[in-house]
Design an enzyme around this catalytic site. Structure first.
Site, PDB file in Angstrom:
ATOM      1  N   ASP A 164       0.620  -0.886   0.038  1.00  0.00           N
ATOM      2  CA  ASP A 164       0.120  -0.041  -0.228  1.00  0.00           C
ATOM      3  C   ASP A 164       1.125   1.411   0.150  1.00  0.00           C
ATOM      4  OD1 ASP A 164      -1.832  -1.272   0.515  1.00  0.00           O
ATOM      5  OD2 ASP A 164      -2.429  -1.176   2.377  1.00  0.00           O
ATOM      6  N   GLU A 394       1.181  -8.833  11.125  1.00  0.00           N
ATOM      7  CA  GLU A 394       1.118  -8.529  10.138  1.00  0.00           C
ATOM      8  C   GLU A 394       2.778  -8.483   9.668  1.00  0.00           C
ATOM      9  OE1 GLU A 394      -0.833  -5.254   9.628  1.00  0.00           O
ATOM     10  OE2 GLU A 394      -1.329  -4.972   7.458  1.00  0.00           O
TER      11      GLU A 394
HETATM   12  C1  DGY Z   1      -6.000  -0.558   3.836  1.00  0.00           C
HETATM   13  O1  DGY Z   1      -5.352  -0.926   4.304  1.00  0.00           O
HETATM   14  O2  DGY Z   1      -7.323  -0.860   4.298  1.00  0.00           O
HETATM   15  C2  DGY Z   1      -6.275  -1.005   2.126  1.00  0.00           C
HETATM   16  O3  DGY Z   1      -8.000  -1.415   2.306  1.00  0.00           O
HETATM   17  C3  DGY Z   1      -5.559  -2.637   2.266  1.00  0.00           C
HETATM   18  O4  DGY Z   1      -5.896  -2.869   1.143  1.00  0.00           O
END
Ligand code: DGY
Length: 429
Positions: A164, A394
């Site tokens: 992300d 995670e």
């Molecule tokens: C989040 O970090 O909430 C995104 O949706 C990741 O997929």
């Protein structure tokens, strides 16, 4: 904890995160079905319940859109603990409320693994049922994430990459105009330490991209043409190239000659296309902003996925081995998500430095297949040590192994079971 206790704890995590056929990544932070999380989770279930493993993937494909896309989140029930939920995405492309873009297509590879692990022939039957859906998803990727036919796949949102807030997205993200987002309240920072999550300026832009796509009705053609963010990603590209090789083997086993012919064409195109991501200065593959033509200037953990994609010519391999050893001399645990020598590196902030178990698994697999069992073994050992030190987190600090982000995390448990645990070791050394 002994390895046997860790095995037991990992199975318990999968069972407790199971929502009745699909598994959430972790309670609180991620309360829905996520695409690539679920697929890795299937590998974990397969170590003790093969049928349940298949169910995980079948339920993911239940959410496939009419245009072929398999969404990154399926919102099977409303959960106010997560933002942005279904009403913010505003999609209408498939049978289950969902987000509006996809996530790295690891499914074909894992499906082939499940078939290989089964002696009864039943798995091949289940794979056969999913073949048309897999083909349509892969066709969707090529049509709408490589509209210029470059042989590389772009992501229309940092979340589509699954990595992300990677520094690779910074420049393209800064260029996104913040608009149509209104006031909003994040939920992620109430579940985990804000220092381990993206900044507000990033979130404003994540939501602005979603608004822009919502404004064109999530029409895939229009999204490809107008989305303010369109960056070719070595992670998705390499995972897709690998998935096509596995899909080809499945098609051949099932006697699907026309599909096999089509997939061979995709592989050839992508083998050639991957060269556009090669950064001659760094001697590694990087991201490419398709809106500006600019390559990024840092090495991410996805650069090390070239061998996993079958791109293991001597020059690539030698260069990656050099980077591997350089990075190994800087941090205690491999493989940091971003180069510790890069100016943007942060050891604990989400994808700007920490180590992920499933990325290590894929890198190690590629290195082992390329004949480098030593570095593959190092990655497996580091992953096992991280989990023993930091728990089923995670992600982990590459410097001291501290677990970070969400806890009792499904894919970390799954990767432990299928690969890192000494009792379930397979494939990559
Ligand atoms: C989040 O970090 O909430 C995104 O949706 C990741 O997929």
């Amino acid at each position: 904890m002994s390895n046997a206790d860790l095995d037991k704890a990992a199975r318990t995590i999968l069972i407790e995160n199971d929502q009745g056929g699909y598994t959430i990544p972790t309670k609180g932070l991620y309360p829905y079905q996520w695409n690539w999380d679920s697929v890795f989770v299937a590998l974990g279930f397969a170590t003790f319940d093969q049928s349940r493993a298949w169910r995980e993937i079948e339920m993911l494909f239940e959410g496939q859109w009419r245009d072929g896309m398999v969404p990154h989140i399926l919102f099977r029930k409303d959960d106010p603990s997560y933002f942005p939920g279904p009403s913010v995405w505003g999609t209408d492309g498939g049978p289950i409320p969902s987000s509006g873009h996809s996530q790295p297509p690891v499914a074909a590879t894992v499906i082939k693994d499940l078939v290989d692990a089964d002696g009864s022939g039943k798995a091949l039957e289940r794979a056969a049922k999913l073949m048309p859906q897999l083909m349509n998803w892969h066709r969707w990727y090529l049509a709408y994430r490589d509209p210029k036919n470059l042989g590389v796949l772009a992501v229309i949102h940092p979340w589509e990459s699954g990595r992300d807030n990677l520094p690779d997205w910074d420049e393209a993200l800064r260029a996104v105009e913040v608009k149509d987002i209104g006031p909003y309240e994040r939920k992620d920072t109430s579940h985990v330490d804000p220092a381990m999550r993206p900044h507000k300026e990033d979130y404003d832009r994540y939501l602005s991209i979603m608004a822009a796509c919502r404004n064109v009705g999530w029409d895939p053609q229009k999204v490809a043409e107008t989305c303010p963010f369109f960056v070719a990603d070595p992670g998705v590209t390499f995972i897709f190239l690998r998935a096509n090789r596995d899909l080809l083997i499945l098609a051949e086993r099932l006697g699907l000659d026309a599909d096999a012919e089509e997939i061979r064409g995709w592989i050839l195109k992508m083998e050639a296309g991957a060269k556009t991501l090669w950064n001659e200065e760094l001697k590694a593959h990087v991201a490419l902003n398709e809106r500006t033509g600019r390559q990024t200037d840092g090495i991410s953990s996805a650069s090390f996925l070239a061998p996993y994609a079958g791109l293991a010519d001597q020059a690539t391999l030698t260069s990656l081995q050099g980077h591997f050893d350089r990075i190994a001399s800087k941090v205690r645990y491999l493989m940091p998500s971003y180069d510790p020598d890069h100016r943007t590196y942060e050891p604990l902030r989400y994808w700007r430095g920490p180590v992920w178990a499933m990325i290590n698994y894929m890198i190690a697999r590629g290195f082992a297949e390329a004949g480098d069992s030593e570095r593959a073994g190092r990655l497996r050992q580091d992953t096992a040590d991280l989990i023993a030190t930091g728990g089923f987190a995670e992600y982990f600090s590459p410097e001291n192994g501290a677990g970070a982000g969400g806890g009792t995390f499904s894919w970390t448990a799954a990767i432990w079971l299928t690969w890192a645990s000494p009792s379930h070791q397979k494939q990559a050394a």
